[in-house]
Write a protein that holds these residues in place. Structure first.
Motif, PDB file in Angstrom:
ATOM      1  N   THR A 126     108.799  51.476  34.532  1.00 48.19           N
ATOM      2  CA  THR A 126     108.670  50.190  35.227  1.00 48.19           C
ATOM      3  C   THR A 126     107.464  49.395  34.739  1.00 48.19           C
ATOM      4  N   LYS A 139     101.564  44.996  37.748  1.00 44.83           N
ATOM      5  CA  LYS A 139     102.959  44.887  38.171  1.00 44.83           C
ATOM      6  C   LYS A 139     103.146  43.921  39.344  1.00 44.83           C
ATOM      7  N   ILE A 158     109.965  47.829  43.180  1.00 40.43           N
ATOM      8  CA  ILE A 158     110.520  47.665  41.838  1.00 40.43           C
ATOM      9  C   ILE A 158     111.702  48.595  41.601  1.00 40.43           C
ATOM     10  N   THR A 159     111.583  49.830  42.047  1.00 41.38           N
ATOM     11  CA  THR A 159     112.647  50.820  41.815  1.00 41.38           C
ATOM     12  C   THR A 159     113.713  50.803  42.895  1.00 41.38           C
ATOM     13  N   ASN A 211     107.027  47.195  32.593  1.00 40.37           N
ATOM     14  CA  ASN A 211     107.226  45.762  32.341  1.00 40.37           C
ATOM     15  C   ASN A 211     107.830  45.026  33.524  1.00 40.37           C
ATOM     16  N   GLU A 212     107.987  45.723  34.641  1.00 39.20           N
ATOM     17  CA  GLU A 212     108.579  45.117  35.827  1.00 39.20           C
ATOM     18  C   GLU A 212     107.503  44.428  36.668  1.00 39.20           C
ATOM     19  N   LYS A 213     107.945  43.467  37.501  1.00 38.37           N
ATOM     20  CA  LYS A 213     107.038  42.743  38.375  1.00 38.37           C
ATOM     21  C   LYS A 213     107.554  42.765  39.816  1.00 38.37           C
ATOM     22  N   CYS A 214     106.612  42.865  40.719  1.00 40.26           N
ATOM     23  CA  CYS A 214     106.902  42.695  42.151  1.00 40.26           C
ATOM     24  C   CYS A 214     106.327  41.343  42.545  1.00 40.26           C
TER      25      CYS A 214
END
Length: 394
Positions: free
Chosen positions: A3, A31, A341-342, A5-8
């Motif tokens: 994760t 993130k 994110i997940t 490269n993921e954003k919240c």
């Protein structure tokens, strides 16, 4: 799942002192993107914008919830406002982090928990001890039987201060000092006890059956409506008792939870444990103790059975080798962001937060009504034996 490269995309509803404290961790997380702020008090907004200058500003949380670019909300408003905001946030499809106590009443807490379950959205509460390395290690040791049978849990939080904040205008008194007024807060129980009572259900893996207590305003007689001196006793089905005490006119003993078993004691806040059997005192101390025994044997208040206790020579051991420097807040927020994110709710996190809130509210009710109360069956949820998935409601 990677994760990195993921954003919240997160909104802060109520960026006052507590909200800004949490933001100070969130802005360090790559993130997290704080995209919105909401408050009716402009100085709070101004200060929060220093941490998140690109955030869009709202003065009505309902308009904020209409923003489709927001994944989750962090609610750090006065207690009385939590319920409506959280319920509306779930209805709007947002994931939720809500400061403790999550609700003003046990019924509100129950509906919030069920809304989390029915919505399928992530739900975290401000119980940072659940992510504090000291407490996690302590509970591993407690559950492994390291300290024997747990017979008592003592919790206390002592401060010396009026708990007030500066008010620029008398008209803002209840807005800024909301913790002191029962229309907005339930004082020490919802603001402090909520953290410590959660230790009991976590350590013993069950709920107390009843609670009794007493509260009073004994020192800060300044117009406040919540107690400045509280004491509650929670009783489990096997007779084990957990106490919570708080006084805010003396801070000498600070705060601690003391989990006591027949083999030893652990103090999670200090990160230390003490076994009942300690090494013999050095020769000089043995001589002094022997002399004290002879002296006090003759005193009527002590009698011949008196002997010095071992607490003064039992310095204990640090669980992690030294006093930890974190209280778990940053780790709690990191876990919330990762869960958003997940889209995976960690087991028991929402449930522990729910029970922490209900236990402190039940204690407040017992003090208000001056009677012993039992935990209502209709507000119990079946979670203690669920390790790998979210529990079902009873």
């Amino acid at each position: 799942m990677n994760t990195s490269n993921e954003k919240c995309r997160l909104a802060i509803i109520g960026p006052g002192s507590r909200g800004q404290f949490l933001m100070s961790f969130l802005v360090q997380n790559p993130k997290v993107e704080i995209v919105a702020l909401c408050d009716i008090y402009q100085p709070s907004i101004d200060d929060a914008l220093k941490l998140a200058p690109k955030a869009k500003v709202y003065d009505d949380y309902r308009q904020l919830l209409e923003n489709k670019d927001i994944d989750a909300v962090l609610v750090a408003t006065p207690l009385r406002a939590h319920y409506k905001i959280v319920m509306d946030a779930f209805d709007a499809g947002k994931h939720v982090f809500c400061e403790k106590s999550i609700g003003y009443t046990i019924e509100e807490c129950f509906h919030m928990y069920n809304k989390h379950r029915s919505s399928g959205k992530i739900f975290f509460t401000g119980q940072q001890r659940l992510f504090d390395p000291r407490y996690i290690k302590v509970m591993e040791m407690v559950h492994a039987g390291t300290f024997g049978d747990i017979n008592a849990i003592r919790t206390f939080w002592y401060r010396n201060g009026d708990w007030r904040r500066p008010v620029p205008s008398p008209s803002l008194e209840r807005l800024i000092n909301w913790r002191l007024y029962r229309e907005h807060s339930k004082g020490l129980m919802t603001e402090l006890a909520c953290h410590q009572l959660q230790i009991g259900s976590w350590a013993l893996r069950k709920l107390p059956e009843k609670v009794m207590g007493h509260g009073a305003i004994t020192y800060w007689k300044d117009g406040r409506e919540v107690y400045d001196n509280v004491s509650c006793l929670y009783v489990f089905d096997n007779g084990v008792k957990m106490t919570f005490d708080s006084v805010i006119s003396n801070q000498f003993y600070g705060l601690e939870e003391q989990i006591m078993g027949n083999l030893g004691t652990v103090e999670p806040e200090k990160g230390k444990y003490f076994f009942e059997s300690v090494a013999p005192a050095p020769g000089f101390l043995q001589m002094i103790n022997s002399w004290e025994n002879k002296l006090f044997d003759s005193l009527p208040f002590a009698g011949t059975s008196w002997a010095p206790e071992t607490a003064n020579v039992n310095t204990g051991e640090f669980i992690t080798g030294e006093r930890p420097k974190t209280d778990g807040s940053s780790l709690l927020l990191e876990a919330f962001v990762e869960a958003v994110i997940t889209r995976k709710q960690p087991a028991r996190i929402a449930e522990e937060g729910y029970y922490a809130s209900t236990l402190c509210l039940l204690g407040d009710q017992a003090m208000q009504e001056e009677r012993t109360l039992s935990f209502p069956d209709e507000y119990k949820i079946n979670y203690l034996n669920h390790q790998s998935k979210a529990p079902e409601t009873v």
